[in-house]
Design an enzyme around this catalytic site. Structure first.
Site, PDB file in Angstrom:
ATOM      1  N   ASP A  38      -6.969   1.200   6.898  1.00 55.70           N
ATOM      2  CA  ASP A  38      -5.838   1.736   6.145  1.00 55.70           C
ATOM      3  C   ASP A  38      -4.705   1.919   7.144  1.00 55.70           C
ATOM      4  OD1 ASP A  38      -6.759   3.915   7.548  1.00 55.70           O
ATOM      5  OD2 ASP A  38      -6.121   5.325   6.020  1.00 55.70           O
TER       6      ASP A  38
HETATM    7  N1  LIG Z   1       1.990  14.102  -1.299  1.00 56.18           N
HETATM    8  C1  LIG Z   1       2.479  13.112  -2.025  1.00 56.18           C
HETATM    9  N2  LIG Z   1       3.144  13.379  -3.146  1.00 56.18           N
HETATM   10  C2  LIG Z   1       3.641  12.379  -3.888  1.00 56.18           C
HETATM   11  N3  LIG Z   1       3.526  11.085  -3.582  1.00 56.18           N
HETATM   12  C3  LIG Z   1       2.872  10.750  -2.483  1.00 56.18           C
HETATM   13  C4  LIG Z   1       2.324  11.748  -1.634  1.00 56.18           C
HETATM   14  N4  LIG Z   1       1.738  11.127  -0.616  1.00 56.18           N
HETATM   15  C5  LIG Z   1       1.897   9.811  -0.803  1.00 56.18           C
HETATM   16  N5  LIG Z   1       2.591   9.571  -1.932  1.00 56.18           N
HETATM   17  C6  LIG Z   1       2.938   8.251  -2.460  1.00 56.18           C
HETATM   18  O1  LIG Z   1       1.771   7.545  -2.820  1.00 56.18           O
HETATM   19  C7  LIG Z   1       1.668   6.340  -2.079  1.00 56.18           C
HETATM   20  C8  LIG Z   1       0.234   6.050  -1.721  1.00 56.18           C
HETATM   21  O2  LIG Z   1      -0.270   7.020  -0.866  1.00 56.18           O
HETATM   22  P1  LIG Z   1      -1.773   6.976  -0.382  1.00 56.18           P
HETATM   23  O3  LIG Z   1      -2.023   8.274   0.276  1.00 56.18           O
HETATM   24  O4  LIG Z   1      -2.626   6.493  -1.449  1.00 56.18           O
HETATM   25  O5  LIG Z   1      -1.823   5.833   0.656  1.00 56.18           O
HETATM   26  P2  LIG Z   1      -1.325   5.825   2.113  1.00 56.18           P
HETATM   27  O6  LIG Z   1      -1.767   7.055   2.770  1.00 56.18           O
HETATM   28  O7  LIG Z   1       0.099   5.469   2.117  1.00 56.18           O
HETATM   29  O8  LIG Z   1      -2.015   4.570   2.639  1.00 56.18           O
HETATM   30  P3  LIG Z   1      -3.273   4.351   3.493  1.00 56.18           P
HETATM   31  O9  LIG Z   1      -4.255   3.881   2.510  1.00 56.18           O
HETATM   32  O10 LIG Z   1      -2.784   3.347   4.438  1.00 56.18           O
HETATM   33  O11 LIG Z   1      -3.666   5.629   4.162  1.00 56.18           O
HETATM   34  C9  LIG Z   1       2.565   6.549  -0.885  1.00 56.18           C
HETATM   35  O12 LIG Z   1       3.098   5.343  -0.453  1.00 56.18           O
HETATM   36  C10 LIG Z   1       3.649   7.440  -1.421  1.00 56.18           C
HETATM   37  O13 LIG Z   1       4.645   6.672  -2.060  1.00 56.18           O
HETATM   38 CA   LIG Z   2      -4.661   7.118   4.269  1.00 56.04          CA
END
Ligand SMILES: Nc1ncnc2c1ncn2[C@@H]1O[C@H](COP(=O)(O)OP(=O)(O)OP(=O)(O)O)[C@@H](O)[C@H]1O
Ligand SMILES: [Ca+2]
Length: 952
Positions: A378
């Site tokens: 990730d």
């Molecule tokens: N706390 C939050 N509140 C609202 N939206 C969020 C929050 N955190 C992340 N997002 C949105 O959701 C999307 C996906 O986040 P997610 O945590 O699923 O993956 P990631 O952490 O970006 O990726 P990875 O899988 O590489 O860790 C982010 O790109 C962002 O746009």
């Molecule tokens: Ca992550």
């Protein structure tokens, strides 16, 4: 390895045998069921209200226990919240049991007794002494192996969020006492049995206790005990205690607070753990293979020894002598130390890896590490630092187009107060209020979701303060990776309900119909304006920024109901975009370069947007040649069948906007193609894929407990490059095992053949029983073990991953082993025959020469076995201290055996002259020299043959 009692057991079972339970498991399940229905505090507290719970435990549902003193007092009463597994058998007993448990040792004791009865006291004493030494060496090794395995269990301590005296802190779960108030959120592992006092959209995965895969929705209301009276026991089943969070279970959704009611063995988990820990851990495939090898070798040796014994007796040799020789040969030839050395090598390797920040939770993973040929990682938190900083803010009204972005990085240390137009102000307000990070006085910083933390940290740049204490929040839809947004319902001062929403920009924009302009007026959002917003969001993303959109909506009276649901998040008023940077870790790029060099395919799978992902991928050197081919996003993935996915996956290096299911599908597709997949992740969204991967790797610092629990390995520094170290160690451990196998088996084959040949050619025995036992100690003991701790050779990373199906005793190893054994046999027989020929009979001097010759051979052999392909001059004589100590001690022991009268008696030896020793060293070094020549020759061949490495 794992702190979950079931996991170590059933997981391995599943991986090994496809989940079939045998009779033993069935009975285990039954006793587990009994324990699960035992009365624990959770049974008592699930039927009482929150208020009563607080009363009974004399605590507070907002501020927790009043003081540290109170907590200390309770800890004295209840003990720490730890489940320790005490081994109550005394060391002495264990030591003595080694004498009677091994049948061969019993036989040896028997032969000592027979010798004594026949009046051969000398022999009896010698054999007894030899037995004591053999058993002691074995015992010390076994003890060490146990100790190092125990140390492995303590590598990942459980932690939790505790509130005491109104202060929140991140602490070890072992400090908890009944009455403590604990907060938990999505991804956490519950640290004790808790009576839930606050639950927001809370569901908990209890599969490790109940076997039920569906997460259980949790509430705070008490359970009506009456309704369970129909049950004879009157017991509320575990799965019905919906206001209890059990120790060891995992929060799958939402967040909440709970009061500790049961700790350590007073919890269901603790009770089960106690029982399960009495069960032996399943062995790793390598250990199983070694066990089998040991058995095969034993059988083989028995046949050979039987044969020797038979021939010897036909030849009219003494019964007693043949019996003693046979038994000591059996002790020597059978590598009974092999499985132990393998375990110690694995365990020591794992401890070494822990020092290098990679904690292996399941031993079999060490073997798999060397075979990994695809790494799915990730992005956030693994490849990047997971420390986010808000860089850019953009609002449609104030800034109109993408060239006009408010850049917070450009000018440092100034207040951006003047930029607070109404839309910017609203965006910041949403980022503040729709937020779950909390400030910890103790740590002096915010704790929680890194995105949320970044949003709170930027407020001060605008001279704003955290406004949440003044806000009345009634409902919330928490963030998760699948929905990709978060929403909070607030009652404003005028009594109206407003929904504040933040999330992935596509998700928010899709639901927006209006926008807030710079004057605070709501305007209709035209398609052209939507395109402008998308364009700006994409620009921010292609700069590598995580881009979130913010919106709100005044709820209509008809919409104000008890529960907030996802479909109420529509017709939003868009307020603005915020882009935050999360730079790649500096060590990632070189690590990726090395992995690519070693033939490992690297795939980034992220929940973030395509543009952000590609930007970061390029920064860290993941090849994205043609974004059309190399990048796939979640939407496209949805349209693909598993088969289609498997077909294209070869070219793809970035998956964006991936949901947890996507991650799972990708790993499955890869595994179906026969790849050995390592998957890294930190979030709840990664857990299923972590579990499915051949090696799941989670992040120790920022990673969620769910991810850690699902993983096989935890990186304590959260740094992707540590995987490289782990793979390196994994490969190194494997090589070491191969090396000491070569050493042990060649010695064993040589000893066996030597006696067999002598018997066959009607020669007297070149080695007596005590001498054979001494040789056994060398080959099973410290010198062999020290080969297992040979430091890793960094060049292993240049070699391609080992195929999963490859045997440990490869053709190459076998050939080398037989060559070495032949050399030792020829050399020893030469010395023996030469000595014998001088006076025509076998004297003590002759056997002393032969015996010493064999031992010297063995030491040179050990030296040659330190590396399978590199010359000792490349490896260095001083790089393995334990080896030098072990060989030094062995040689010292040998000198004692020849020069000290007492031992001369035991081993039936005589003093040798200095010239004799030089002569023997000269003969025995041949095994080392021949091996050096082989290495040199192989290397020459390698330089001419580019495909050589693939043959190693
Ligand atoms: N706390 C939050 N509140 C609202 N939206 C969020 C929050 N955190 C992340 N997002 C949105 O959701 C999307 C996906 O986040 P997610 O945590 O699923 O993956 P990631 O952490 O970006 O990726 P990875 O899988 O590489 O860790 C982010 O790109 C962002 O746009
Ligand atoms: Ca992550």
């Amino acid at each position: 390895m794992s702190a979950n009692p079931f996991e170590g057991y059933y997981n391995e079972k599943e991986k090994q045998e496809g989940g079939n339970l045998d009779a033993h498991d069935e009975s285990l399940l039954l006793s587990t069921k009994e324990i699960l229905s035992k009365a624990t505090p959770s049974l008592e507290y699930c039927t009482v209200s929150v208020e009563e719970t607080i009363d009974k435990l004399n605590t507070n549902s907002k501020t927790g226990l009043s003081s540290v003193d109170e907590a200390d007092h309770r800890r004295k009463e209840y003990g720490p919240n730890e489940i320790s597994v005490e081994d109550d058998e005394s060391l002495w007993k264990k030591f003595l049991s080694n004498f009677v448990e091994d049948r061969l040792i019993l036989l040896l004791i028997g032969s000592a007794v027979v010798s004594a009865i026949m009046g051969n006291l000398d022999d009896a004493v010698s054999i007894t002494l030899a037995i004591v030494i053999v058993v002691s060496v074995g015992f010390v090794q076994e003890y060490r192996s146990e100790k190092s395995l125990e140390a492995l269990n303590k590598l990942v301590p459980a932690e939790c969020h505790l509130i005491r005296g109104g202060q929140e802190a991140h602490v070890l779960a072992s400090v908890l006492v009944p009455g403590d108030l604990v907060c938990f959120r999505i991804g956490d592992r519950i640290p004790a049995d808790l009576r839930i006092v606050e639950a927001v959209d809370l569901s908990i995965d209890e599969s490790n206790l109940t076997g039920e895969n569906e997460p259980v929705h949790k509430v705070t209301t008490a359970i009506n005990k009456e309704s369970y009276n129909y049950d004879a026991s009157g017991i509320v089943p575990l799965s019905d205690r919906t206001n209890i969070a059990y120790m060891g279970t995992l929060v799958k959704e939402g967040h909440g607070k709970g009061i500790v009611v049961g700790t350590s063995t007073n919890t269901t988990f603790g009770a089960v753990f106690e029982m399960m820990s009495s069960i032996e851990k399943p062995k790793t495939p390598l250990q199983l293979a070694m066990d089998k090898l040991g058995k095969d070798l034993s059988l083989f040796s028995f046949i050979v020894i039987g044969f020797i014994c038979f021939i010897g007796i036909i030849q009219g040799r003494s019964w007693l002598e043949m019996f003693q020789i046979s038994v000591s040969l059996a002790v020597a030839a059978i590598p009974e130390g092999l499985p132990i050395i393998v375990t110690v090598t694995l365990a020591l390797g794992v401890l070494r890896m822990a020092k290098r920040k990679a904690i292996v939770r399941r031993l079999p993973s060490v073997e798999t590490l060397g075979s990994v040929n695809v790494i799915c990682s990730d992005k956030t938190g693994t490849l990047t630092s997971n420390h986010m900083t808000v860089c850019k803010i953009w609002c449609l009204g104030s800034m109109t187009n993408k060239n006009n972005v408010l850049d917070l990085q450009k000018t440092k240390d100034v207040s951006f107060k003047n930029y607070l137009t109404d839309d910017v102000r609203a965006t910041l307000a949403i980022s503040n209020i729709c937020n779950n990070a909390s400030f910890s006085q103790e740590h002096g910083k915010y704790l929680g979701n890194p995105t949320d933390i970044a949003l709170l940290e930027q407020l001060s740049k605008f001279d704003l303060e955290d406004n949440r204490p003044n806000v009345n929040k009634v409902h919330e839809i928490p963030f998760n990776s699948k929905r990709k947004f978060m929403a909070s319902e607030i009652i404003e001062q005028d009594g109206s309900h407003v929904l504040y929403v933040k999330g992935a920009f596509e998700r928010i924009l899709d639901e927006s119909t209006t926008f807030l302009n710079e004057k605070g007026k709501i305007e209709k959002l035209t398609n052209a304006q939507k395109a402008t917003i998308t364009d700006c969001a994409n620009t921010l993303a292609s700069e590598g920024l995580r881009t979130l959109a913010f919106a709100k909506i005044h709820m209509k009276d008809s919409e104000i109901v008890e529960k907030l649901t996802e479909d109420m998040v529509k017709d939003l008023t868009f307020t603005g975009l915020i882009g935050m940077s999360d730079p790649p870790r500096p060590t990632v790029k070189p690590a990726i370069e090395q992995l690519l060099q070693g033939g490992v395919h690297i795939i980034m799978i992220t929940g973030d947007s395509e543009n952000t992902a590609v930007n970061i991928a390029r920064q860290i050197g993941i090849p994205v040649i043609d974004p059309k081919l190399s990048v796939l996003n979640g939407e496209k993935l949805n349209e693909m069948s598993d088969e289609q996915l498997a077909n294209v996956i070869d070219h793809v290096s970035v998956f964006a906007r991936a949901t947890p299911e996507h991650k799972l599908n990708i790993v499955r597709a890869l595994r179906q193609r026969g790849e050995v997949v390592a998957m890294t992740g930190d979030g709840v969204n990664d857990a299923p894929a972590l579990k499915l991967a051949d090696i799941g790797v989670s992040m120790g610092k920022m990673g969620t407990d769910v991810a850690k629990e699902a993983s096989d390995m935890v990186l304590t520094d959260d740094d992707f490059s540590t995987i490289l170290t782990a793979i390196e160690e994994g490969k190194g451990i494997f090589n070491n095992i191969q090396n000491f196998l070569t050493f042990q088996l060649s010695t064993s084959v040589a000893a066996l053949s030597l006696v067999a040949l002598a018997t066959l050619f009607k020669l007297p025995n070149p080695l007596n029983a005590m001498q054979i036992l001494w040789i056994n100690i060398l080959m099973d003991g410290p010198p062999a073990q020290s080969l297992g701790v040979e430091p890793v050779d960094h060049e292993v990373m240049k070699k391609p991953p080992r195929r999963r199906t490859d045997k440990i005793l490869t053709q190459k190893v076998l050939r080398r082993l037989i060559g070495t054994a032949a050399c030792i046999i020829i050399g020893t027989i030469y010395v023996f025959v030469k000595e014998m020929a001088e006076d025509g009979q076998v004297t003590a001097r002759d056997t002393t020469m032969t015996f010493t010759c064999f031992v010297f051979f063995d030491m040179f052999n050990a030296l040659a076995c330190r590396h399978s392909t590199k010359s000792i001059f490349e490896v260095g004589f001083l790089t393995n201290k334990m080896f030098n100590a072990a060989v030094g001690l062995s040689l010292l022991g040998q000198m004692c055996a020849i020069y000290i009268p007492f031992f001369q008696n035991v081993f039936k030896t005589e003093r040798l002259s200095f010239g004799d020793l030089i002569f023997l060293l000269f003969v025995s070094s041949s095994v080392f020299i021949i091996d050096e020549l082989r290495k040199y020759y192989d290397k020459k061949k390698a330089q001419n043959d580019p495909s050589y490495y693939s043959l190693v």
